[in-house]
Write a protein that holds these residues in place. Structure first.
Motif, PDB file in Angstrom:
ATOM      1  N   ASN B  86       0.849  -1.193   0.000  1.00  0.00           N
ATOM      2  CA  ASN B  86       0.000   0.000   0.000  1.00  0.00           C
ATOM      3  C   ASN B  86       0.884   1.243   0.000  1.00  0.00           C
ATOM      4  O   ASN B  86       1.922   1.262   0.660  1.00  0.00           O
ATOM      5  CB  ASN B  86      -0.906   0.027   1.228  1.00  0.00           C
ATOM      6  CG  ASN B  86      -2.003  -1.019   1.125  1.00  0.00           C
ATOM      7  OD1 ASN B  86      -2.253  -1.546   0.036  1.00  0.00           O
ATOM      8  ND2 ASN B  86      -2.640  -1.327   2.233  1.00  0.00           N
ATOM      9  N   ALA B  88       0.966   5.736  -0.119  1.00  0.00           N
ATOM     10  CA  ALA B  88       0.290   7.028   0.014  1.00  0.00           C
ATOM     11  C   ALA B  88       0.850   7.959  -1.046  1.00  0.00           C
ATOM     12  O   ALA B  88       2.061   8.015  -1.245  1.00  0.00           O
ATOM     13  CB  ALA B  88       0.540   7.620   1.394  1.00  0.00           C
ATOM     14  N   HIS B 111      -0.650  -0.540  -4.494  1.00  0.00           N
ATOM     15  CA  HIS B 111      -1.954   0.108  -4.406  1.00  0.00           C
ATOM     16  C   HIS B 111      -1.861   1.455  -3.697  1.00  0.00           C
ATOM     17  O   HIS B 111      -1.422   1.507  -2.541  1.00  0.00           O
ATOM     18  CB  HIS B 111      -2.944  -0.808  -3.676  1.00  0.00           C
ATOM     19  CG  HIS B 111      -3.128  -2.121  -4.379  1.00  0.00           C
ATOM     20  ND1 HIS B 111      -3.927  -2.259  -5.489  1.00  0.00           N
ATOM     21  CD2 HIS B 111      -2.549  -3.329  -4.178  1.00  0.00           C
ATOM     22  CE1 HIS B 111      -3.866  -3.514  -5.923  1.00  0.00           C
ATOM     23  NE2 HIS B 111      -3.029  -4.187  -5.151  1.00  0.00           N
ATOM     24  N   THR B 113      -3.493   3.698  -1.683  1.00  0.00           N
ATOM     25  CA  THR B 113      -4.700   3.565  -0.860  1.00  0.00           C
ATOM     26  C   THR B 113      -5.033   4.838  -0.098  1.00  0.00           C
ATOM     27  O   THR B 113      -6.067   4.898   0.569  1.00  0.00           O
ATOM     28  CB  THR B 113      -4.562   2.394   0.134  1.00  0.00           C
ATOM     29  OG1 THR B 113      -3.285   2.475   0.762  1.00  0.00           O
ATOM     30  CG2 THR B 113      -4.669   1.065  -0.579  1.00  0.00           C
ATOM     31  N   ALA B 114      -4.146   5.828  -0.161  1.00  0.00           N
ATOM     32  CA  ALA B 114      -4.454   7.108   0.491  1.00  0.00           C
ATOM     33  C   ALA B 114      -3.826   8.228  -0.320  1.00  0.00           C
ATOM     34  O   ALA B 114      -2.699   8.099  -0.792  1.00  0.00           O
ATOM     35  CB  ALA B 114      -3.928   7.129   1.920  1.00  0.00           C
ATOM     36  N   ARG B 130     -10.615   7.704  -5.675  1.00  0.00           N
ATOM     37  CA  ARG B 130      -9.950   7.919  -4.392  1.00  0.00           C
ATOM     38  C   ARG B 130     -10.086   9.371  -3.968  1.00  0.00           C
ATOM     39  O   ARG B 130      -9.731  10.285  -4.722  1.00  0.00           O
ATOM     40  CB  ARG B 130      -8.480   7.506  -4.477  1.00  0.00           C
ATOM     41  CG  ARG B 130      -8.332   5.989  -4.335  1.00  0.00           C
ATOM     42  CD  ARG B 130      -7.104   5.485  -5.031  1.00  0.00           C
ATOM     43  NE  ARG B 130      -7.129   5.732  -6.468  1.00  0.00           N
ATOM     44  CZ  ARG B 130      -6.256   5.232  -7.329  1.00  0.00           C
ATOM     45  NH1 ARG B 130      -5.297   4.451  -6.892  1.00  0.00           N
ATOM     46  NH2 ARG B 130      -6.342   5.484  -8.614  1.00  0.00           N
ATOM     47  N   LEU B 141      -4.527   7.677   8.512  1.00  0.00           N
ATOM     48  CA  LEU B 141      -4.727   6.856   7.314  1.00  0.00           C
ATOM     49  C   LEU B 141      -3.522   5.971   7.017  1.00  0.00           C
ATOM     50  O   LEU B 141      -3.673   4.826   6.576  1.00  0.00           O
ATOM     51  CB  LEU B 141      -5.043   7.751   6.112  1.00  0.00           C
ATOM     52  CG  LEU B 141      -6.475   8.300   6.092  1.00  0.00           C
ATOM     53  CD1 LEU B 141      -6.639   9.357   5.009  1.00  0.00           C
ATOM     54  CD2 LEU B 141      -7.478   7.163   5.870  1.00  0.00           C
ATOM     55  N   ARG B 143      -1.542   4.727   9.207  1.00  0.00           N
ATOM     56  CA  ARG B 143      -1.608   3.626  10.176  1.00  0.00           C
ATOM     57  C   ARG B 143      -2.702   2.637   9.777  1.00  0.00           C
ATOM     58  O   ARG B 143      -2.483   1.435   9.711  1.00  0.00           O
ATOM     59  CB  ARG B 143      -1.875   4.192  11.580  1.00  0.00           C
ATOM     60  CG  ARG B 143      -1.470   3.246  12.706  1.00  0.00           C
ATOM     61  CD  ARG B 143      -1.499   3.951  14.061  1.00  0.00           C
ATOM     62  NE  ARG B 143      -2.673   4.793  14.197  1.00  0.00           N
ATOM     63  CZ  ARG B 143      -2.651   6.099  14.487  1.00  0.00           C
ATOM     64  NH1 ARG B 143      -1.510   6.705  14.690  1.00  0.00           N
ATOM     65  NH2 ARG B 143      -3.784   6.788  14.590  1.00  0.00           N
ATOM     66  N   GLN B 144      -3.882   3.177   9.466  1.00  0.00           N
ATOM     67  CA  GLN B 144      -5.041   2.334   9.144  1.00  0.00           C
ATOM     68  C   GLN B 144      -4.775   1.416   7.949  1.00  0.00           C
ATOM     69  O   GLN B 144      -5.145   0.239   7.954  1.00  0.00           O
ATOM     70  CB  GLN B 144      -6.228   3.247   8.845  1.00  0.00           C
ATOM     71  CG  GLN B 144      -7.529   2.533   8.570  1.00  0.00           C
ATOM     72  CD  GLN B 144      -8.575   3.512   8.013  1.00  0.00           C
ATOM     73  OE1 GLN B 144      -8.566   4.695   8.370  1.00  0.00           O
ATOM     74  NE2 GLN B 144      -9.442   3.030   7.135  1.00  0.00           N
ATOM     75  N   HIS B 145      -4.114   1.943   6.900  1.00  0.00           N
ATOM     76  CA  HIS B 145      -3.849   1.155   5.683  1.00  0.00           C
ATOM     77  C   HIS B 145      -2.496   0.443   5.724  1.00  0.00           C
ATOM     78  O   HIS B 145      -2.081  -0.141   4.722  1.00  0.00           O
ATOM     79  CB  HIS B 145      -3.920   2.057   4.452  1.00  0.00           C
ATOM     80  CG  HIS B 145      -5.293   2.577   4.153  1.00  0.00           C
ATOM     81  ND1 HIS B 145      -6.277   1.786   3.596  1.00  0.00           N
ATOM     82  CD2 HIS B 145      -5.853   3.794   4.344  1.00  0.00           C
ATOM     83  CE1 HIS B 145      -7.375   2.511   3.454  1.00  0.00           C
ATOM     84  NE2 HIS B 145      -7.156   3.726   3.902  1.00  0.00           N
ATOM     85  N   GLU B 146      -1.811   0.528   6.857  1.00  0.00           N
ATOM     86  CA  GLU B 146      -0.480  -0.076   6.999  1.00  0.00           C
ATOM     87  C   GLU B 146       0.425   0.293   5.828  1.00  0.00           C
ATOM     88  O   GLU B 146       1.017  -0.570   5.158  1.00  0.00           O
ATOM     89  CB  GLU B 146      -0.597  -1.600   7.130  1.00  0.00           C
ATOM     90  CG  GLU B 146      -1.355  -2.015   8.389  1.00  0.00           C
ATOM     91  CD  GLU B 146      -1.502  -3.528   8.513  1.00  0.00           C
ATOM     92  OE1 GLU B 146      -0.676  -4.247   7.935  1.00  0.00           O
ATOM     93  OE2 GLU B 146      -2.443  -3.964   9.201  1.00  0.00           O
ATOM     94  N   ILE B 147       0.516   1.580   5.584  1.00  0.00           N
ATOM     95  CA  ILE B 147       1.271   2.105   4.438  1.00  0.00           C
ATOM     96  C   ILE B 147       2.740   2.283   4.802  1.00  0.00           C
ATOM     97  O   ILE B 147       3.061   2.902   5.819  1.00  0.00           O
ATOM     98  CB  ILE B 147       0.659   3.453   3.981  1.00  0.00           C
ATOM     99  CG1 ILE B 147      -0.723   3.202   3.352  1.00  0.00           C
ATOM    100  CG2 ILE B 147       1.594   4.167   3.006  1.00  0.00           C
ATOM    101  CD1 ILE B 147      -1.522   4.457   3.093  1.00  0.00           C
TER     102      ILE B 147
END
Lengths: 219, 219
Positions: B86, B88, B111, B113-114, B130, B141, B143-147
């Protein structure tokens, strides 16, 4: 043809970084810079800087360093930056349009003076004041604008065909954004930029726990 | 931390090229490939291929070559491509939007994802499905998407600040499209893509009469 000096490609890549840094120093009004200072700004040793710049004769003076104005002019000349370059862009998809809007090209005396696409929908459109031409117009426009550089922003499966057209029209250098290797004759230069490859290299560094700052054109 | 093998960076760059070529061969149903064939497809000598791949143990067999399925899996694992990444993206200017529309990232399991931008005009807009978030949302974000990967597509003068924010939020690898060097701590990896530098390198090759095909990540 005269004999060309054999400059290692990693050195050539670092010359671009030296030029940019020396340009910043010149703009800041600095007069001289030591190899150590120059290296430190770029994450290189002073010895590496001295070795690279020694390819072009005695440019620095022990205890004084490099005279910035002279080094700047010399690097510009070596890199072919003491002139304006006209370029042809092929492909006005997402990447092509981003490149057309990229203002640093013109600031650095690279001018996209002809734009081509094969799609009927794109031909005749205008982007940043430049009209999109069909591929048939390529030979005449490349000749008219004395274009030597082609920028390839087309899908992988048409990249080779478009490269052949550019070369036939007289282009001798191609900046390739398509994710495939081009077969070109031995009078043509190709440099490829591949976003996925760059991201993959970064993922490798992260997963291998390798750290530090790399410029992709600095090794 | 366990000791990491010291793989030269030029070798790592070629691994990406080997992976892509071996992937094509696998898709074409081929079973084995010799170092000579693999090198020939990429403009390298067989000896170079053998030397590079020898870093990872005995992968090939004299007289038979490399077993493609095994080599493919091994290269994927070494390059960290046996998982999904993932990323950003910061900056939805021309380059950022082109990257959001670039379908090969997702095809290759990268991906975005943010997406972030600092401009009030951009925040809340949608690109490719997006939504663009303000910078304040970055820590949560990421943290949430483990980016772990950040893509920097912002102007040069805000690049360092945004890099600092990404790192603070937990990103450990940055793909930098801004034309400047980033100062990062020693736990962060940075790979830079600079269009002007690439064009300058090409201009140098053309003016110096140097020819041939170079991949910018292949030396």
């Amino acid at each position: 043809m005269e004999a060309k000096p054999k400059i290692p490609r990693p050195t050539v890549k670092r010359l671009s970084l030296y030029l940019r840094e020396v340009g910043l120093l010149a703009a800041a009004g600095r007069r001289t810079v030591s190899s150590k200072q120059l290296g430190s700004a770029l994450g290189l040793t002073g010895a590496q800087v001295r070795k690279d710049l020694a390819f072009f004769g005695q440019l620095g003076h022990p205890g004084i360093g490099y005279e910035i104005t002279r080094l700047h002019a010399h690097l510009r000349q070596v890199l072919g930056r003491d002139r304006t370059w006209n370029a042809a862009l092929v492909g006005v998809g997402n990447i092509g349009r981003a490149l057309l809007a990229y203002q640093r090209f013109a600031q650095e005396d690279f001018h996209i003076t002809a734009v081509f696409d094969s799609s009927d929908r794109a031909i005749g459109q205008e982007y940043g004041g430049r009209a999109v031409h069909g591929m048939d117009d390529m030979p005449a426009l490349v000749r008219q604008h004395e274009i030597k550089l082609g920028i390839l922003a087309v899908p992988a499966d048409s990249a080779q065909h478009v490269a052949d057209l550019l070369i036939e029209a007289g282009v001798t250098g191609i900046l390739n954004f398509a994710p495939r290797r081009l077969d070109v004759g031995d009078t043509i230069s190709v440099t490829s930029v591949d976003f996925t490859l760059a991201l993959e290299q970064l993922a490798f560094q992260v997963s291998a726990g390798l750290t530090g700052s790399f410029v992709d054109t600095n090794d």
